[in-house]
Motif scaffolding. Structure first.
Motif, PDB file in Angstrom:
ATOM      1  N   LEU A 450      54.526  13.277  64.738  1.00  0.00           N
ATOM      2  CA  LEU A 450      54.959  13.981  63.528  1.00  0.00           C
ATOM      3  C   LEU A 450      53.953  15.019  63.062  1.00  0.00           C
ATOM      4  CD1 LEU A 450      56.410  10.969  61.509  1.00  0.00           C
ATOM      5  CD2 LEU A 450      57.693  12.768  62.627  1.00  0.00           C
ATOM      6  N   GLU A 451      52.667  14.786  63.339  1.00  0.00           N
ATOM      7  CA  GLU A 451      51.669  15.735  62.848  1.00  0.00           C
ATOM      8  C   GLU A 451      51.874  17.129  63.420  1.00  0.00           C
ATOM      9  OE1 GLU A 451      50.075  13.567  66.429  1.00  0.00           O
ATOM     10  OE2 GLU A 451      51.129  13.046  64.586  1.00  0.00           O
ATOM     11  N   ARG A 452      52.527  17.234  64.572  1.00  0.00           N
ATOM     12  CA  ARG A 452      52.780  18.548  65.157  1.00  0.00           C
ATOM     13  C   ARG A 452      53.894  19.290  64.441  1.00  0.00           C
ATOM     14  NH1 ARG A 452      53.175  18.810  71.475  1.00  0.00           N
ATOM     15  NH2 ARG A 452      52.929  20.994  70.876  1.00  0.00           N
ATOM     16  N   LEU A 453      54.684  18.549  63.647  1.00  0.00           N
ATOM     17  CA  LEU A 453      55.803  19.173  62.946  1.00  0.00           C
ATOM     18  C   LEU A 453      55.431  19.680  61.564  1.00  0.00           C
ATOM     19  CD1 LEU A 453      58.753  16.750  63.777  1.00  0.00           C
ATOM     20  CD2 LEU A 453      58.211  18.932  64.835  1.00  0.00           C
ATOM     21  N   THR A 454      54.154  19.588  61.206  1.00  0.00           N
ATOM     22  CA  THR A 454      53.740  19.984  59.870  1.00  0.00           C
ATOM     23  C   THR A 454      54.213  21.389  59.562  1.00  0.00           C
ATOM     24  OG1 THR A 454      51.773  18.626  60.075  1.00  0.00           O
ATOM     25  CG2 THR A 454      51.791  20.257  58.319  1.00  0.00           C
ATOM     26  N   PRO A 455      55.065  21.561  58.543  1.00  0.00           N
ATOM     27  CA  PRO A 455      55.537  22.907  58.217  1.00  0.00           C
ATOM     28  C   PRO A 455      54.421  23.722  57.599  1.00  0.00           C
ATOM     29  CG  PRO A 455      56.326  21.342  56.598  1.00  0.00           C
ATOM     30  CD  PRO A 455      55.642  20.548  57.670  1.00  0.00           C
ATOM     31  N   PRO A 456      54.390  25.057  57.862  1.00  0.00           N
ATOM     32  CA  PRO A 456      53.366  25.892  57.246  1.00  0.00           C
ATOM     33  C   PRO A 456      53.576  25.961  55.740  1.00  0.00           C
ATOM     34  CG  PRO A 456      55.005  27.246  58.359  1.00  0.00           C
ATOM     35  CD  PRO A 456      55.324  25.813  58.688  1.00  0.00           C
ATOM     36  N   ALA A 457      52.574  25.529  54.986  1.00  0.00           N
ATOM     37  CA  ALA A 457      52.708  25.526  53.528  1.00  0.00           C
ATOM     38  C   ALA A 457      51.325  25.452  52.905  1.00  0.00           C
ATOM     39  CB  ALA A 457      53.553  24.327  53.066  1.00  0.00           C
ATOM     40  N   PRO A 458      51.102  26.135  51.791  1.00  0.00           N
ATOM     41  CA  PRO A 458      49.816  26.029  51.120  1.00  0.00           C
ATOM     42  C   PRO A 458      49.655  24.658  50.482  1.00  0.00           C
ATOM     43  CG  PRO A 458      51.353  27.286  49.784  1.00  0.00           C
ATOM     44  CD  PRO A 458      52.048  27.016  51.094  1.00  0.00           C
ATOM     45  N   ALA A 459      48.397  24.255  50.302  1.00  0.00           N
ATOM     46  CA  ALA A 459      48.131  22.970  49.662  1.00  0.00           C
ATOM     47  C   ALA A 459      48.293  23.108  48.157  1.00  0.00           C
ATOM     48  CB  ALA A 459      46.725  22.508  50.013  1.00  0.00           C
ATOM     49  N   GLU A 460      49.072  22.193  47.578  1.00  0.00           N
ATOM     50  CA  GLU A 460      49.203  22.166  46.121  1.00  0.00           C
ATOM     51  C   GLU A 460      47.948  21.552  45.524  1.00  0.00           C
ATOM     52  OE1 GLU A 460      51.387  19.374  43.008  1.00  0.00           O
ATOM     53  OE2 GLU A 460      52.772  20.323  44.403  1.00  0.00           O
ATOM     54  N   GLU A 461      47.471  22.106  44.435  1.00  0.00           N
ATOM     55  CA  GLU A 461      46.209  21.658  43.869  1.00  0.00           C
ATOM     56  C   GLU A 461      46.427  20.655  42.738  1.00  0.00           C
ATOM     57  OE1 GLU A 461      42.340  23.876  41.996  1.00  0.00           O
ATOM     58  OE2 GLU A 461      43.085  24.449  43.992  1.00  0.00           O
ATOM     59  N   GLN A 462      45.618  19.585  42.747  1.00  0.00           N
ATOM     60  CA  GLN A 462      45.591  18.609  41.667  1.00  0.00           C
ATOM     61  C   GLN A 462      44.140  18.420  41.221  1.00  0.00           C
ATOM     62  OE1 GLN A 462      47.409  14.803  42.233  1.00  0.00           O
ATOM     63  NE2 GLN A 462      49.308  15.624  43.084  1.00  0.00           N
ATOM     64  N   ARG A 463      43.969  18.074  39.964  1.00  0.00           N
ATOM     65  CA  ARG A 463      42.636  17.796  39.442  1.00  0.00           C
ATOM     66  C   ARG A 463      42.618  16.377  38.906  1.00  0.00           C
ATOM     67  NH1 ARG A 463      38.491  21.122  38.661  1.00  0.00           N
ATOM     68  NH2 ARG A 463      36.823  20.521  37.223  1.00  0.00           N
ATOM     69  N   ALA A 464      41.677  15.572  39.414  1.00  0.00           N
ATOM     70  CA  ALA A 464      41.570  14.170  39.006  1.00  0.00           C
ATOM     71  C   ALA A 464      40.658  14.059  37.794  1.00  0.00           C
ATOM     72  CB  ALA A 464      41.025  13.340  40.160  1.00  0.00           C
ATOM     73  N   PRO A 465      40.752  12.972  37.057  1.00  0.00           N
ATOM     74  CA  PRO A 465      39.797  12.732  35.972  1.00  0.00           C
ATOM     75  C   PRO A 465      38.374  12.626  36.525  1.00  0.00           C
ATOM     76  CG  PRO A 465      41.686  11.252  35.815  1.00  0.00           C
ATOM     77  CD  PRO A 465      41.776  11.922  37.144  1.00  0.00           C
ATOM     78  N   ALA A 466      37.397  13.019  35.726  1.00  0.00           N
ATOM     79  CA  ALA A 466      36.007  12.975  36.157  1.00  0.00           C
ATOM     80  C   ALA A 466      35.567  11.533  36.388  1.00  0.00           C
ATOM     81  CB  ALA A 466      35.115  13.639  35.118  1.00  0.00           C
ATOM     82  N   VAL A 467      34.661  11.362  37.358  1.00  0.00           N
ATOM     83  CA  VAL A 467      34.100  10.040  37.638  1.00  0.00           C
ATOM     84  C   VAL A 467      32.583  10.101  37.454  1.00  0.00           C
ATOM     85  CG1 VAL A 467      35.929   9.449  39.257  1.00  0.00           C
ATOM     86  CG2 VAL A 467      33.842  10.501  40.113  1.00  0.00           C
ATOM     87  N   ARG A 468      31.975   8.938  37.179  1.00  0.00           N
ATOM     88  CA  ARG A 468      30.527   8.832  37.013  1.00  0.00           C
ATOM     89  C   ARG A 468      29.944   7.948  38.109  1.00  0.00           C
ATOM     90  NH1 ARG A 468      28.150  10.713  32.576  1.00  0.00           N
ATOM     91  NH2 ARG A 468      29.486  11.464  30.886  1.00  0.00           N
ATOM     92  N   LEU A 469      28.820   8.392  38.680  1.00  0.00           N
ATOM     93  CA  LEU A 469      28.137   7.621  39.716  1.00  0.00           C
ATOM     94  C   LEU A 469      26.648   7.571  39.410  1.00  0.00           C
ATOM     95  CD1 LEU A 469      29.864   9.042  42.921  1.00  0.00           C
ATOM     96  CD2 LEU A 469      30.054   6.698  42.090  1.00  0.00           C
ATOM     97  N   ALA A 470      26.014   6.529  39.878  1.00  0.00           N
ATOM     98  CA  ALA A 470      24.564   6.419  39.750  1.00  0.00           C
ATOM     99  C   ALA A 470      23.894   7.155  40.905  1.00  0.00           C
ATOM    100  CB  ALA A 470      24.164   4.938  39.758  1.00  0.00           C
ATOM    101  N   GLU A 471      22.596   7.427  40.725  1.00  0.00           N
ATOM    102  CA  GLU A 471      21.845   8.071  41.797  1.00  0.00           C
ATOM    103  C   GLU A 471      21.640   7.096  42.956  1.00  0.00           C
ATOM    104  OE1 GLU A 471      18.625  10.972  40.967  1.00  0.00           O
ATOM    105  OE2 GLU A 471      18.668  10.080  38.955  1.00  0.00           O
ATOM    106  N   GLY A 472      21.525   7.677  44.155  1.00  0.00           N
ATOM    107  CA  GLY A 472      21.289   6.879  45.350  1.00  0.00           C
ATOM    108  C   GLY A 472      22.474   6.903  46.276  1.00  0.00           C
ATOM    109  N   ALA A 473      22.904   5.733  46.700  1.00  0.00           N
ATOM    110  CA  ALA A 473      24.077   5.622  47.574  1.00  0.00           C
ATOM    111  C   ALA A 473      25.283   5.217  46.729  1.00  0.00           C
ATOM    112  CB  ALA A 473      23.832   4.594  48.663  1.00  0.00           C
TER     113      ALA A 473
END
Length: 601
Positions: A450-473
């Motif tokens: 099916l991946e070969r059948l991907t129709p040509p189309a622009p990616a629709e944009e979404q914005r997720a809520p902000a997330v918080r992370l600590a320093e490091g890994a």
């Protein structure tokens, strides 16, 4: 068909007079199924209509303006007064001077408002096939050629031994409208329809290019062999490359020749591959149902062809009939069907039979199978007794595998036989169905790759809520929320390209995130104090759980603001709603947008 010919002309006028002209389509239907809003919506999307359309189901607007023919154009001035009308096809070049005079007149009066009308268009379906119109299995049942009509390409599927599933082997065409010859990857088509195979060459009825294209399979090249790209108004014969054609809709090979259902000219034509000559074969060009010798006989938008070696069989859509044409002398006779305004859903024999706008026909085991398109059925016709009976379909539009009348289709556009199997182009379901001629058992063709059948189309944009992370890994856990009843395709699980706007703050350890069958993915990160954004381009292939029948693709660009510092943890979660406009809604079980039972009645 005449109305369809007007769409490119109207697009030219809408472009030329973008600030002065508003086009409103009024759909005054001939057939009952064309009066249902859900079906009109599909037709609007199928034909790429971008102006508003009124469903004039009761013919009220038709009567108000004294219309008597399809198509009719009515001009209304900026003050709301009737200016005049034109019945029949007309070119943009003929109409433009009239509009120019009206623009000048009402601009001088000060009543012309140059303000474009803002419209919100329904998106095209995100399905992996888009309104497949015609198909063709090869003689050995090894390959299935699919006219992926609204993706402007041909899909070649290598079939499994049982013929009910297969792998994408080849895509022919770039997936954008055009008429470029050349290698398969560079060629372009415009709403391709009928297919026919002669030796190593696949012929394509390139309907909206008004051309016949030859696809040489060993060399993987496409070339035009008939048609100029111009709409042909007058029947003519001669070298194929110099003759104007008119909406070729289906093809059939017989006696070494290529026969063409020339829907826009209401004729059957013939192309000689050896000489390159093309000519009318049967039909006067007048739209009607008349039998007799080829120069007197009449068709009405012939849209499907089949051959048995002695005769051609024609699905003559506007007369809701099936016709037979002698290959020896071109004489035409009607098997079932009565006239331009005699249609319905009645099984029986001969003149008692009623079909509704059939688009496809095939010959198998001494019988004809007919795609009775607007009745959402496949019917079987005995050409000896002229008896017709419903073989597949309940008569209600929908999607359901099963046996016989329990099956549901949605405006099937074609049927083609191969051995004991019948392949059905289930056009408005964006799918191919497979029926066993012996048992009437129907399944949906499972297409791998099916991946070969991907129709040509622009990616629709979404914005997720902000997330918080600590320093490091740290790690970002991403969950895809698919509509109910929909799941990722096992052979092509969702994945995402991953990058960070500022890798000094957040650095993804991998540039790719793979998702599980449950739609869950994990992105490992190295983090330092600061603010940045993670960008993911998601590629989601999904199918309905029920039999993996309807499959679709979605590409989304997701931006996730990230704050690294005090108060953050080493793990953050993001949920991503993934919708498939025109295919499934997030709260739908099957996503079907079929006419309601009340509408259908």
């Amino acid at each position: 068909m005449n109305c369809l010919h007007m769409l490119p002309q109207l697009r030219k006028l809408e472009t030329q007079f973008a600030d002065e002209l508003v086009v409103i389509g009024v759909h005054s239907a001939k057939f009952p199924e064309e009066r249902l809003t859900a079906n009109i919506r599909e037709a609007i999307r199928r034909h790429g209509v971008t102006h508003p359309v009124v469903n004039d189901a009761e013919m009220a607007v038709w009567r108000m303006y004294g219309v008597y023919a399809w198509p009719t154009l009515v001009l209304i001035d900026p003050e709301g007064r009737y200016v005049g009308h034109h019945a029949g096809e007309v070119s943009a070049e003929q109409l433009a001077p009239v509009i120019e005079r009206l623009v000048a007149e009402f601009e001088a009066r000060g009543t012309l408002v140059r303000r474009p009308v803002e419209l919100e268009l329904e998106p095209p379906p995100a399905t992996l096939l888009a309104y497949p119109g015609k198909l063709l299995p090869d003689a050995r049942g090894e390959r299935l050629f699919i006219a992926d009509t609204n993706h402007h390409r041909i899909v070649v599927v290598r079939l499994d031994a049982d013929g009910r599933a297969g792998e994408v082997e080849e895509l022919i065409g770039r997936g954008v409208p055009g008429m470029d010859d050349g290698p398969f990857e560079q060629a372009t088509f415009n709403h391709p329809q009928g297919l026919a195979l002669l030796d190593d060459t696949l012929y394509v009825a390139d309907a909206e290019n008004h051309a016949i294209r030859a696809l040489h399979l060993p060399s993987r090249t496409v070339r035009r062999v008939a048609g100029t790209g111009r709409l042909g108004w007058h029947p003519q014969r001669g070298p194929g490359l110099h003759v104007d054609l008119n909406s070729p809709w289906d093809l059939a090979v017989a006696q070494g020749k290529l026969f063409i259902a020339m829907a826009g000219r209401h004729q059957i034509w013939v192309f000689d591959p050896d000489s390159g000559e093309v000519a009318p074969f049967a039909g006067s060009g007048r739209e009607d149902l008349v039998d007799g010798p080829p120069h007197r006989a009449c068709f009405a938008q012939p849209s499907g062809l089949a051959a048995d070696g002695h005769a051609l069989y024609v699905a003559d859509s506007e007369t809701s009939s099936v016709r037979r044409v002698s290959l020896e002398d071109g004489r035409v006779e009607t098997l079932v069907g009565v006239g331009l305004f005699d249609f319905g859903d009645v099984d029986g024999r001969g003149r008692a039979v009623r079909l509704q706008h059939p688009l496809g026909v095939t010959w198998a085991h001494g019988r004809l199978y007919v795609a009775d398109t607007y009745n959402h059925k496949v019917k079987v016709l005995d050409p000896a007794s002229l008896e017709v009976r419903t073989w597949l379909g309940s008569g209600r539009p929908g999607w359901q595998d099963g046996v016989g009348r329990a099956v549901r289709l949605y405006e099937p556009g074609d049927v083609k036989a191969c051995g004991d199997l019948l392949y059905i182009a289930d056009t408005n379901n964006h799918a191919v169905r497979v029926a066993d001629v012996r048992t009437g058992q129907v399944s949906t063709l499972l297409i791998r790759g099916l991946e070969r059948l991907t129709p040509p189309a622009p990616a629709e944009e979404q914005r997720a809520p902000a997330v918080r992370l600590a320093e490091g890994a740290g790690r970002l856990l991403v969950r895809l929320e698919l509509p109910r009843g929909v799941r990722p395709v096992p052979e092509a699980p969702p994945w995402a390209e991953v990058r960070a706007a500022d890798e000094r703050v957040v650095r993804p350890l991998r540039s790719r995130c793979d998702f599980s069958q449950e739609g869950e993915g994990e992105i490992a990160l190295e983090t330092r104090a600061g603010h940045t954004e993670i960008e993911m381009v998601l590629h989601v292939y999904a199918c309905a759980k029920a039999g993996r029948a309807l499959c679709a693709f979605r590409r989304l660009r997701l931006r996730v603001p990230v704050h690294v510092g005090a108060g953050g943890g080493h793990e953050a979660r993001v949920s991503v709603p993934v919708s498939f406009p025109g295919v499934w809604g997030n709260d739908d079980d099957d996503g079907a947008q079929f006419p309601s039972d009340e509408e259908s009645r």
